[in-house]
Scaffold this motif. Structure first.
Motif, short mmCIF file in Angstrom:
data_model
loop_
_atom_site.label_atom_id
_atom_site.label_comp_id
_atom_site.label_asym_id
_atom_site.label_seq_id
_atom_site.Cartn_x
_atom_site.Cartn_y
_atom_site.Cartn_z
N GLN A 347 16.03 -14.72 -3.85
CA GLN A 347 16.66 -15.28 -5.05
C GLN A 347 16.79 -16.80 -4.94
OE1 GLN A 347 20.39 -13.21 -5.54
NE2 GLN A 347 19.41 -11.27 -6.15
N GLN A 348 17.13 -17.29 -3.76
CA GLN A 348 17.23 -18.74 -3.58
C GLN A 348 15.87 -19.41 -3.73
OE1 GLN A 348 20.02 -20.88 -3.19
NE2 GLN A 348 18.33 -22.27 -3.68
N GLY A 350 13.54 -18.34 -5.60
CA GLY A 350 13.28 -18.32 -7.03
C GLY A 350 13.97 -19.45 -7.76
N LYS A 351 15.23 -19.71 -7.39
CA LYS A 351 15.99 -20.80 -8.02
C LYS A 351 15.34 -22.16 -7.72
CE LYS A 351 20.49 -18.45 -7.79
NZ LYS A 351 21.83 -18.46 -7.12
N THR A 352 14.94 -22.37 -6.48
CA THR A 352 14.38 -23.66 -6.10
C THR A 352 13.01 -23.86 -6.73
OG1 THR A 352 15.61 -23.59 -4.02
CG2 THR A 352 13.78 -25.16 -4.16
N ALA A 354 11.99 -22.63 -9.51
CA ALA A 354 12.22 -22.91 -10.93
C ALA A 354 12.69 -24.35 -11.12
CB ALA A 354 13.25 -21.94 -11.50
N GLN A 355 13.53 -24.82 -10.20
CA GLN A 355 14.05 -26.19 -10.28
C GLN A 355 12.93 -27.21 -10.10
OE1 GLN A 355 17.34 -27.04 -11.00
NE2 GLN A 355 16.54 -29.11 -11.15
N GLU A 387 19.46 -32.69 -8.80
CA GLU A 387 19.64 -31.23 -8.77
C GLU A 387 18.51 -30.56 -7.99
OE1 GLU A 387 19.83 -30.31 -12.89
OE2 GLU A 387 21.82 -31.22 -13.15
N THR A 388 17.32 -31.12 -8.08
CA THR A 388 16.19 -30.58 -7.33
C THR A 388 16.39 -30.79 -5.84
OG1 THR A 388 14.75 -31.10 -9.22
CG2 THR A 388 13.68 -30.56 -7.13
N SER A 391 18.90 -28.28 -4.63
CA SER A 391 18.30 -26.95 -4.55
C SER A 391 17.42 -26.82 -3.31
CB SER A 391 17.50 -26.65 -5.81
OG SER A 391 17.12 -25.29 -5.86
N GLN A 395 17.73 -24.24 -0.28
CA GLN A 395 16.57 -23.45 0.17
C GLN A 395 16.41 -23.56 1.68
OE1 GLN A 395 12.42 -23.21 -1.78
NE2 GLN A 395 12.21 -24.86 -0.30
#
Length: 420
Positions: A347-348, A350-352, A354-355, A387-388, A391, A395
């Motif tokens: 999930q992490q 996936g978040k990164t 996407a970011q 924010e990137t 993230s 990660q």
């Protein structure tokens, strides 16, 4: 590359992770390390083949320079960056790659070493080679050293890398070629990339900015050196070669191989991508610290760096020909030990992903490239980059968690002396 292409590849890779979970039940550490070597070979093979395509386009252009052929060369350069940026995850855990990388991807560079620059050109203080202009001169004096540069060859370019002891004197590699193709980006933090005219390579009375024959010689020699270097590294990872780095890696313990994998992932995520490639540029609002600064391709470079990290974690890679390489990755070992933790780490990622993907989206859809995002006063752009970075730090913590779950303690990924 369009946004929809990135999104399609993201979806495709997400599917591969699901299918990759079939390896979790009986996967061994040794199998994961062996597949890691297969991944490296595939990525470097693609880097080699796309560089060959670039070289062929350069030869066709120099034989008959036209605006259309010049654009084709630029597109081939952009395409060559896709696999190469995915190869950087192999740098930090493998000294053979990190020691070799400087000749191919060093940046930022004082481009005045290579060719003409604007009158307000800003370069590294104290760099005696910063305005040497190899293209315009057959002899250079840098410090107390006189250099014969009458014949521009791959070996000469290699020898001139970091001439005068300055790391900013980058004579070879992707970014030297990028500068020769795009020229300086004189737009600062406004929209637009470099705008070099194809006539800079037209030999004869239509030549612009002088020395078009030598400029063409430099472009050709730089491409030839790039190919030679990439071919060597591809062989280092080939199962068909003997006495190469692949054999050395696989003779070592599986735990040491896993440590190299995870250290490479964490160091690219933290010190390099979050730190050197984003934090430095953001804090200084500096376009000089942008990675692909001449072409405004930085968003894609960042995206494919992140993709490379993900490839190693999942054991998957989408090749340049569109086919997929699949096998056991770190994810399979984590899932074997703790499925819930594996899901949370996934999930992490996936978040990164996407970011980082948002950097591509705003560049391709909104025409807000990385050099605009880091501009002083661009509150929204600065926030997106920050924010990137955040993230990517998160990660990296997940990568460290994955390491502990498979028995690799005290990973300590490289921070490149940045604090997060």
């Amino acid at each position: 590359m369009k946004v929809k292409t990135v999104l399609a590849r993201t979806v495709a890779t997400a599917f591969l992770v699901t299918s990759g979970s079939v390896f979790a039940a009986d996967v061994t550490k040794q199998q994961v390390v062996e597949h890691y070597a297969d991944l490296a070979h595939a990525v470097f093979s693609d880097s080699f083949s796309t560089a060959n395509s670039l070289d062929q386009a350069i030869e066709a252009f120099l034989a008959d320079p036209t605006a259309a052929k010049f654009e084709q060369v630029k597109q081939k350069w952009l395409a060559s960056r896709v696999p190469y940026q995915q190869s950087e995850v192999f740098r930090f855990g493998n000294a053979i790659v990190d020691d070799w990388e400087g000749q191919l991807n060093a940046w930022p560079l004082d481009e005045g070493l290579i060719d003409y620059v604007s009158s307000d050109y800003q370069y590294e203080l104290g760099n005696e080679g910063a305005t040497a202009n190899i293209v315009a001169n057959t002899e250079l004096t840098i410090g107390a050293t006189k250099l014969d540069v009458a014949k521009i060859t791959p070996q000469l370019i290699a020898d001139l890398n970091e001439v005068g002891g300055s790391e900013a004197n980058v004579a070879s590699g992707y970014h030297a070629i990028e500068f020769l193709l795009w020229g300086q980006d004189l737009n600062g933090t406004n929209a637009g990339a470099g705008e070099r005219a194809y006539t800079d390579f037209v030999v004869g009375k239509e030549c612009t900015n002088g020395h078009c024959d030598r400029r063409g010689d430099y472009l050709r020699a730089a491409a030839d050196l790039l190919i030679t270097d990439l071919e060597w590294m591809e062989k280092q990872w080939s199962a068909e070669e003997t006495g190469n780095y692949r054999q050395e890696l696989l003779k070592d313990s599986a735990d040491n191989g896993l440590r190299k994998m995870l250290f490479g992932m964490g160091s690219l995520s933290l010190g390099e991508l979050a730190g050197e490639r984003m934090k430095v540029a953001l804090e200084a609002n500096s376009t000089e610290d942008e990675h692909d600064c001449f072409s405004d391709n930085t968003h894609n470079s960042h995206y494919y760096n992140e993709q490379g990290i993900y490839n190693v974690y999942t054991g998957t890679y989408q090749k340049a020909d569109g086919s997929k390489l699949e096998g056991p990755g770190i994810h399979a070992l984590v899932a074997k030990n703790d499925q819930q933790a594996a899901d949370e780490i996934q999930q992490q990622f996936g978040k990164t992903r996407a970011q980082v993907g948002q950097l591509v989206t705003v560049a391709e859809k909104d025409n807000q490239h990385f050099d605009q995002l880091i501009a002083a006063g661009n509150t929204q752009g600065n926030a997106l980059v920050n924010e990137t970075i955040i993230s990517l730090v998160a990660q990296t913590a997940s990568i460290e968690r994955a390491a502990k779950l498979i028995g690799i303690d005290s990973l300590n990924p490289d921070t490149a002396d940045h604090e997060f």
